[in-house]
Design a protein around this motif. Structure first.
Motif, PDB file in Angstrom:
ATOM      1  N   GLY A   1     -26.931  31.292  -5.878  1.00  0.00           N
ATOM      2  CA  GLY A   1     -26.266  32.169  -6.843  1.00  0.00           C
ATOM      3  C   GLY A   1     -24.752  32.000  -6.835  1.00  0.00           C
ATOM      4  O   GLY A   1     -24.054  32.607  -7.635  1.00  0.00           O
ATOM      5  N   VAL A   2     -24.248  31.173  -5.914  1.00  0.00           N
ATOM      6  CA  VAL A   2     -22.793  30.966  -5.825  1.00  0.00           C
ATOM      7  C   VAL A   2     -22.457  29.644  -6.488  1.00  0.00           C
ATOM      8  O   VAL A   2     -22.976  28.594  -6.096  1.00  0.00           O
ATOM      9  N   SER A   3     -21.586  29.723  -7.476  1.00  0.00           N
ATOM     10  CA  SER A   3     -21.239  28.488  -8.172  1.00  0.00           C
ATOM     11  C   SER A   3     -20.012  27.853  -7.521  1.00  0.00           C
ATOM     12  O   SER A   3     -19.132  28.540  -7.007  1.00  0.00           O
ATOM     13  N   SER A   4     -20.002  26.524  -7.486  1.00  0.00           N
ATOM     14  CA  SER A   4     -18.845  25.842  -6.898  1.00  0.00           C
ATOM     15  C   SER A   4     -18.675  24.504  -7.602  1.00  0.00           C
ATOM     16  O   SER A   4     -19.649  23.918  -8.065  1.00  0.00           O
ATOM     17  N   ALA A   5     -17.430  24.052  -7.674  1.00  0.00           N
ATOM     18  CA  ALA A   5     -17.167  22.783  -8.349  1.00  0.00           C
ATOM     19  C   ALA A   5     -17.327  21.643  -7.357  1.00  0.00           C
ATOM     20  O   ALA A   5     -16.769  21.687  -6.252  1.00  0.00           O
TER      21      ALA A   5
ATOM     22  N   HIS B   1     -28.546  18.557   7.107  1.00  0.00           N
ATOM     23  CA  HIS B   1     -27.861  19.842   6.886  1.00  0.00           C
ATOM     24  C   HIS B   1     -26.840  20.100   7.997  1.00  0.00           C
ATOM     25  O   HIS B   1     -25.707  20.519   7.728  1.00  0.00           O
ATOM     26  N   GLU B   2     -27.251  19.852   9.239  1.00  0.00           N
ATOM     27  CA  GLU B   2     -26.344  20.099  10.376  1.00  0.00           C
ATOM     28  C   GLU B   2     -25.066  19.274  10.245  1.00  0.00           C
ATOM     29  O   GLU B   2     -23.971  19.752  10.547  1.00  0.00           O
ATOM     30  N   VAL B   3     -25.225  18.026   9.804  1.00  0.00           N
ATOM     31  CA  VAL B   3     -24.057  17.151   9.636  1.00  0.00           C
ATOM     32  C   VAL B   3     -23.114  17.737   8.570  1.00  0.00           C
ATOM     33  O   VAL B   3     -21.896  17.817   8.753  1.00  0.00           O
ATOM     34  N   LEU B   4     -23.689  18.199   7.461  1.00  0.00           N
ATOM     35  CA  LEU B   4     -22.872  18.756   6.369  1.00  0.00           C
ATOM     36  C   LEU B   4     -22.253  20.093   6.777  1.00  0.00           C
ATOM     37  O   LEU B   4     -21.109  20.399   6.433  1.00  0.00           O
ATOM     38  N   ARG B   5     -23.018  20.857   7.554  1.00  0.00           N
ATOM     39  CA  ARG B   5     -22.507  22.148   8.034  1.00  0.00           C
ATOM     40  C   ARG B   5     -21.306  21.928   8.953  1.00  0.00           C
ATOM     41  O   ARG B   5     -20.326  22.662   8.913  1.00  0.00           O
ATOM     42  N   GLY B   6     -21.399  20.861   9.775  1.00  0.00           N
ATOM     43  CA  GLY B   6     -20.293  20.522  10.678  1.00  0.00           C
ATOM     44  C   GLY B   6     -19.015  20.190   9.919  1.00  0.00           C
ATOM     45  O   GLY B   6     -17.920  20.258  10.469  1.00  0.00           O
ATOM     46  N   LEU B   7     -19.162  19.827   8.664  1.00  0.00           N
ATOM     47  CA  LEU B   7     -17.991  19.512   7.838  1.00  0.00           C
ATOM     48  C   LEU B   7     -17.583  20.709   6.975  1.00  0.00           C
ATOM     49  O   LEU B   7     -16.817  20.565   6.016  1.00  0.00           O
ATOM     50  N   GLU B   8     -18.133  21.873   7.322  1.00  0.00           N
ATOM     51  CA  GLU B   8     -17.790  23.138   6.648  1.00  0.00           C
ATOM     52  C   GLU B   8     -18.112  23.139   5.151  1.00  0.00           C
ATOM     53  O   GLU B   8     -17.356  23.663   4.334  1.00  0.00           O
ATOM     54  N   LEU B   9     -19.249  22.515   4.802  1.00  0.00           N
ATOM     55  CA  LEU B   9     -19.671  22.495   3.399  1.00  0.00           C
ATOM     56  C   LEU B   9     -20.733  23.555   3.117  1.00  0.00           C
ATOM     57  O   LEU B   9     -21.097  23.783   1.968  1.00  0.00           O
ATOM     58  N   SER B  10     -21.244  24.192   4.191  1.00  0.00           N
ATOM     59  CA  SER B  10     -22.228  25.250   3.983  1.00  0.00           C
ATOM     60  C   SER B  10     -21.488  26.585   3.874  1.00  0.00           C
ATOM     61  O   SER B  10     -20.322  26.688   4.239  1.00  0.00           O
ATOM     62  N   THR B  11     -22.166  27.562   3.333  1.00  0.00           N
ATOM     63  CA  THR B  11     -21.560  28.896   3.174  1.00  0.00           C
ATOM     64  C   THR B  11     -22.494  29.919   3.822  1.00  0.00           C
ATOM     65  O   THR B  11     -23.623  29.591   4.198  1.00  0.00           O
ATOM     66  N   VAL B  12     -22.015  31.145   3.915  1.00  0.00           N
ATOM     67  CA  VAL B  12     -22.855  32.221   4.463  1.00  0.00           C
ATOM     68  C   VAL B  12     -24.173  32.269   3.695  1.00  0.00           C
ATOM     69  O   VAL B  12     -25.253  32.383   4.279  1.00  0.00           O
ATOM     70  N   GLU B  13     -24.072  32.137   2.368  1.00  0.00           N
ATOM     71  CA  GLU B  13     -25.271  32.271   1.520  1.00  0.00           C
ATOM     72  C   GLU B  13     -26.238  31.109   1.742  1.00  0.00           C
ATOM     73  O   GLU B  13     -27.455  31.335   1.866  1.00  0.00           O
TER      74      GLU B  13
ATOM     75  N   GLY C   1     -22.168  21.359  -2.085  1.00  0.00           N
ATOM     76  CA  GLY C   1     -22.012  22.421  -1.096  1.00  0.00           C
ATOM     77  C   GLY C   1     -20.959  23.438  -1.516  1.00  0.00           C
ATOM     78  O   GLY C   1     -20.614  23.507  -2.699  1.00  0.00           O
ATOM     79  N   LEU C   2     -20.485  24.252  -0.556  1.00  0.00           N
ATOM     80  CA  LEU C   2     -19.568  25.375  -0.823  1.00  0.00           C
ATOM     81  C   LEU C   2     -20.220  26.368  -1.792  1.00  0.00           C
ATOM     82  O   LEU C   2     -19.548  26.992  -2.613  1.00  0.00           O
ATOM     83  N   GLY C   3     -21.537  26.466  -1.706  1.00  0.00           N
ATOM     84  CA  GLY C   3     -22.334  27.280  -2.627  1.00  0.00           C
ATOM     85  C   GLY C   3     -23.459  26.408  -3.147  1.00  0.00           C
ATOM     86  O   GLY C   3     -23.860  25.453  -2.496  1.00  0.00           O
ATOM     87  N   GLY C   4     -23.954  26.735  -4.321  1.00  0.00           N
ATOM     88  CA  GLY C   4     -24.985  25.895  -4.927  1.00  0.00           C
ATOM     89  C   GLY C   4     -26.355  26.118  -4.317  1.00  0.00           C
ATOM     90  O   GLY C   4     -26.707  27.227  -3.942  1.00  0.00           O
ATOM     91  N   CYS C   5     -27.124  25.036  -4.211  1.00  0.00           N
ATOM     92  CA  CYS C   5     -28.539  25.140  -3.867  1.00  0.00           C
ATOM     93  C   CYS C   5     -28.875  24.629  -2.477  1.00  0.00           C
ATOM     94  O   CYS C   5     -28.114  23.859  -1.892  1.00  0.00           O
TER      95      CYS C   5
ATOM     96  N   LEU D   1     -37.119  32.819   0.707  1.00  0.00           N
ATOM     97  CA  LEU D   1     -35.845  32.415   0.102  1.00  0.00           C
ATOM     98  C   LEU D   1     -35.326  33.507  -0.833  1.00  0.00           C
ATOM     99  O   LEU D   1     -34.139  33.846  -0.832  1.00  0.00           O
ATOM    100  N   ARG D   2     -36.225  34.096  -1.604  1.00  0.00           N
ATOM    101  CA  ARG D   2     -35.831  35.191  -2.513  1.00  0.00           C
ATOM    102  C   ARG D   2     -35.292  36.373  -1.708  1.00  0.00           C
ATOM    103  O   ARG D   2     -34.262  36.960  -2.039  1.00  0.00           O
ATOM    104  N   GLU D   3     -36.026  36.692  -0.665  1.00  0.00           N
ATOM    105  CA  GLU D   3     -35.642  37.807   0.219  1.00  0.00           C
ATOM    106  C   GLU D   3     -34.257  37.560   0.825  1.00  0.00           C
ATOM    107  O   GLU D   3     -33.468  38.480   1.023  1.00  0.00           O
ATOM    108  N   ALA D   4     -33.963  36.282   1.087  1.00  0.00           N
ATOM    109  CA  ALA D   4     -32.674  35.920   1.705  1.00  0.00           C
ATOM    110  C   ALA D   4     -31.566  35.746   0.663  1.00  0.00           C
ATOM    111  O   ALA D   4     -30.467  35.312   1.001  1.00  0.00           O
ATOM    112  N   GLY D   5     -31.857  36.041  -0.596  1.00  0.00           N
ATOM    113  CA  GLY D   5     -30.784  36.064  -1.593  1.00  0.00           C
ATOM    114  C   GLY D   5     -30.866  35.014  -2.685  1.00  0.00           C
ATOM    115  O   GLY D   5     -29.978  34.968  -3.552  1.00  0.00           O
TER     116      GLY D   5
END
Ligand code: MEV
Length: 320
Positions: A189-193, A246-258, A280-284, A302-306
């Motif tokens: 639900g978070v849009s990012s460029a 995912h872990e590799v991308l998360r390590g580069l701060e591309l994941s978000t709380v959502e 990343g920085l939102g999206g799917c 997934l729905r329950e988690a937002g």
């Protein structure tokens, strides 16, 4: 009775399974088309004397560039239409294009590339021009360059591909699928460029060149192994590679709380693996589910988690 030809172009969404961001630097990526999440463009020669190009959202009736709220219709598509007419020596006929796009913007689903591709195909259909793969790629890539700066080209190809693809530095291979499973794509639900994420990473790598080398090695290793798993039917291994990527991308701060919440929920619900997908920085996020009976459970988690929307892609669609 005169017949008034309507040119029709269609393209679909995509999700990146492996290798996003690394693919911008020449490493390989794997992408999966979302054939049912699509954009259709209808083009008419309007006959207006001024050679006007009108782009209208077929659902809302809005004209591109006419409002200041976030738009589905990128006003830069006008330039794409002009490029098509120039490249194909058509002069400057007036054209009306109606864009019916179900692909949400800014979610890493390739909406900009898909809209551009559908516009090119609709114009080619309207004016009876051959839309060969190279012409479509060049025009859509040029439009993507305006939108994203330095696109790898994976979105440009995947939004027109009938099946999963491997992509590296402009080269594409269709992948034979050996697994029988279901991918669930969930929108945070978070849009990012995409451009913001790509620029953020580039700046990071400028000050940390060793991190770039590590990232490209890791991503390439995971993607190569994943291609083997995908073609040889190893679902559990493939799932682990998704989570590793995912872990590799998360390590580069591309994941978000959502997106973290979604990945964690999908794993807790028993999927084989999950990751963020796209810039990343939102999206799917995308999760791999081995048993069809578990799709509903993972989707509900997934729905329950937002998750604001989910889509499923069964691999059987691509086999045989
Ligand atoms: C976007 O779908 C994938 C990125 O790797 C950008 C690109 O390949 O152009 C983040």
């Amino acid at each position: 009775m005169s017949t008034h030809k309507v040119g029709v172009g269609r393209a679909h969404a995509k999700t990146i399974l492996f290798g996003e961001h690394a693919v911008v630097y020449g490493a390989p990526a794997v992408a999966l088309p979302l054939l049912d999440l699509a954009v259709t463009v209808r083009a008419n020669a309007s006959g207006a004397p001024d050679g006007r190009v009108a782009l209208t959202d077929a659902v809302t009736g809005e004209q591109a560039g006419s409002t200041d709220r976030p738009q589905q219709l990128d006003p830069r598509l006008h330039e794409l239409v002009r490029s098509f007419l120039r490249t194909t020596d058509l002069g400057s006929p007036a054209v009306d294009l109606g864009v019916d796009c179900a692909i949400p913007l800014g979610r890493g689903l390739g909406s900009s590339a898909a809209c551009a591709r559908a516009v090119v195909l609709a114009l080619a259909d309207l004016f009876d021009r051959a839309a060969d793969a190279e012409l479509v790629f060049d025009l859509v890539q040029a439009a993507e360059r305006v939108a994203h700066g330095s696109p790898s080209g994976v979105d440009t190809v995947a939004t027109g591909s009938p099946g999963p693809i491997w992509f590296q530095s402009g080269a594409t291979k269709e992948l034979a699928i050996g697994i029988d499973a279901v991918f669930v794509v969930a929108d945070s639900g978070v849009s990012s460029a995409t451009k913001t994420a790509v620029d953020q990473l580039r700046r990071r790598f400028e000050v940390e060149p060793a991190a770039k080398v590590r990232f490209l090695q890791e991503s390439s290793r995971i993607t190569a192994a994943a291609v083997e798993d995908l073609t040889r039917g190893r679902v559990a291994d493939l799932g682990r590679r998704l989570t590793d990527n995912h872990e590799v991308l998360r390590g580069l701060e591309l994941s978000t709380v959502e997106t973290e919440r979604l990945v964690t929920a999908a794993l807790a619900a028993g999927c084989a693996g999950a990751k963020l997908s796209g810039g990343g920085l939102g999206g799917c996020v995308v999760a791999l589910v081995e048993q069809p009976a578990d799709v509903a459970t993972v989707t509900a988690a997934l729905r329950e988690a937002g998750a604001t929307a989910t889509w499923t892609v069964a691999t059987e669609r691509f086999s045989g």
